[in-house]
Write a protein that holds these residues in place. Structure first.
Motif: not given
Length: 448
Positions: A315-329
């Protein structure tokens, strides 16, 4: 000799090509042949001497070859009937330290070294007792240093030109590193294990590490134990930082002192963030207080993970601006913390649908049931048009509800998919491997 060979830049390219096969995987014959070839070039003519010698001594695995330049030590290294490689140096214990004249013989070529990798079997540090008193730095052009000695540590290896270091040091030594090597760009710091288990020393050690990092203004890559608030605040405002890896201890570090009104900088250019810690508390607290607008890779490896903690982190990850750039989790857990899924609940991949740039998603969380059906899988994969790897490990092996029809419908949404690893419902089929035209494979079974 052709006029082109009088151009210094061309000579450097030629000699670098001759020397390029130096590698960790070389056989002894290849290693010796490479060094002899470069040495032969240095003896060819005066024009070749300087660039060839610079290339010959540029990368050193151990100091044994340099000690061979000392007349007294030459027979011990080269004339004893044994051939020593960098990983098997002679035992210099009991040998008298270098004299001032011998020190000059050693330093003659030490000034050419740009990359130095010391080994745990090196027994020659006592030879430099005179140099420690007379020479501020034995390697004035050194760019890269790897020193695995936590107790045999000397600042004579630290050069003001140093850009990359891998050090196993005690925390008090960090002050020396900070003052001598403020231009470091790549830092890998490890510490003796015994200091990690004493609770009362943790705060002091974190403070020393923080003070060291705050003096480094050009860090691009950092790998180290857990950091305190001051260090994270410094890194968050550092435009050069690109990759951070945190390797935690066997015990959790003190929680970051973050209140609701505290915000880090934006980590504007950070592209990769990795945690290897005991629990997720430390990493989740950090992620809550910054945006990470350039983050492309996030890795999390924890010893203990519960269902609620997984949900919170996602949930924390999805609320960051990183959700628009993340390619590998990648989120992995070695064992569950004992808190199973609440009744009637499960971890779904719908939380990851906002990461529309995903290329790779890997989840391996024991005792956390990853609920999938045809609809959920289709919706998720429709959100990831660039996906190449999807691996969902459900060790509880509950019966899956994905059918072959649902699987193939989902596969059409990801034309770049190379690997798919999940459980599907394959009634009456014990084990099957399904190759597709995209090169991915699916494991399935009767049990889930």
């Amino acid at each position: 000799m052709h006029r082109a060979l009088h151009i210094f830049e061309i000579l450097l390219e030629i000699f670098a090509h001759v020397n390029k096969i130096q590698d960790w995987q070389l056989s002894h014959r290849e290693y010796v042949f490479t060094r002899k070839s470069v040495a032969a070039l240095a003896r060819t003519c005066k024009t070749f001497y300087e660039p060839a010698m610079n290339e010959l001594w540029a990368e050193m695995n151990g100091l044994t070859p340099l000690l061979g330049c000392v007349t007294r030590l030459y027979p011990m290294i080269y004339c004893s009937g044994k051939e020593y490689l960098w990983f098997n140096p002679p035992d210099f214990r009991g040998i008298e330290p270098l004299s001032e004249n011998e020190g000059r013989q050693f330093l003659r070529h030490a000034a050419r070294v740009r990359s130095l990798h010391l080994m745990m079997k090196d027994y020659y540090f006592h030879l430099f007792s005179v140099l420690k008193r007379t020479v501020p730095c034995m390697f004035p052009r050194l760019l890269s240093l790897s020193n695995p000695h936590p107790k045999i540590y000397s600042d004579i290896f630290l050069s003001p030109t140093l850009r990359r270091c891998e050090l196993c040091v005690t925390y008090p030594d960090l002050k020396v590193i900070a003052t001598r090597c403020a231009t470091l760009e790549r830092i890998y710091i490890d510490t003796p294990l015994e200091s990690r288990y004493v609770d009362e020393k943790i705060a002091e050690e974190l403070s020393l590490l923080s003070d060291c990092l705050c003096l480094c203004k050009r860090i691009a890559t950092l790998s180290c134990p857990s950091l305190d608030f001051a260090a994270w605040e410094h890194l968050s405002n550092l435009p050069t930082i690109l990759r951070v890896t945190i390797r935690g201890a066997k015990i959790d570090p003190p929680p970051l002192d973050l209140s609701d009104n505290i915000r880090f900088g934006h980590f504007l250019n950070l592209t990769a963030l990795s945690f290897s810690v005991n629990t997720d508390t430390y990493a989740t607290a950090l992620m809550q207080h910054s945006e990470f607008p350039s983050l492309k890779k996030f890795e999390m490896r924890v010893d203990r993970f519960s269902w609620a903690e997984v949900e919170r982190l996602v949930r924390v990850l999805s609320q960051r601006k990183a959700c628009q750039t993340l390619e590998h989790i990648e989120i992995r857990c070695s064992r569950s913390s004992g808190v199973h899924n609440p009744p009637g609940s499960s971890l779904t991949i719908t939380h990851f649908r906002c990461f529309t740039q995903l290329r790779s998603l890997r989840l391996d969380i024991p005792l956390c049931c990853i609920h999938l059906d045809n609809v959920i899988l289709l919706e998720a994969m429709s959100s990831w048009p660039h996906l190449r790897v999807l691996s969902l490990k459900d060790n509880r092996q509950t019966r899956g509800t994905i059918t072959f029809r649902g699987l193939f419908a989902a596969l059409r949404q990801c034309p770049h998919l190379l690997r798919l690893d999940l459980w599907i419902d394959a009634v009456n089929i014990i084990s099957i491997y399904i190759p597709t035209r995209m090169g991915c494979g699916v494991r399935s079974g009767n049990g889930g």
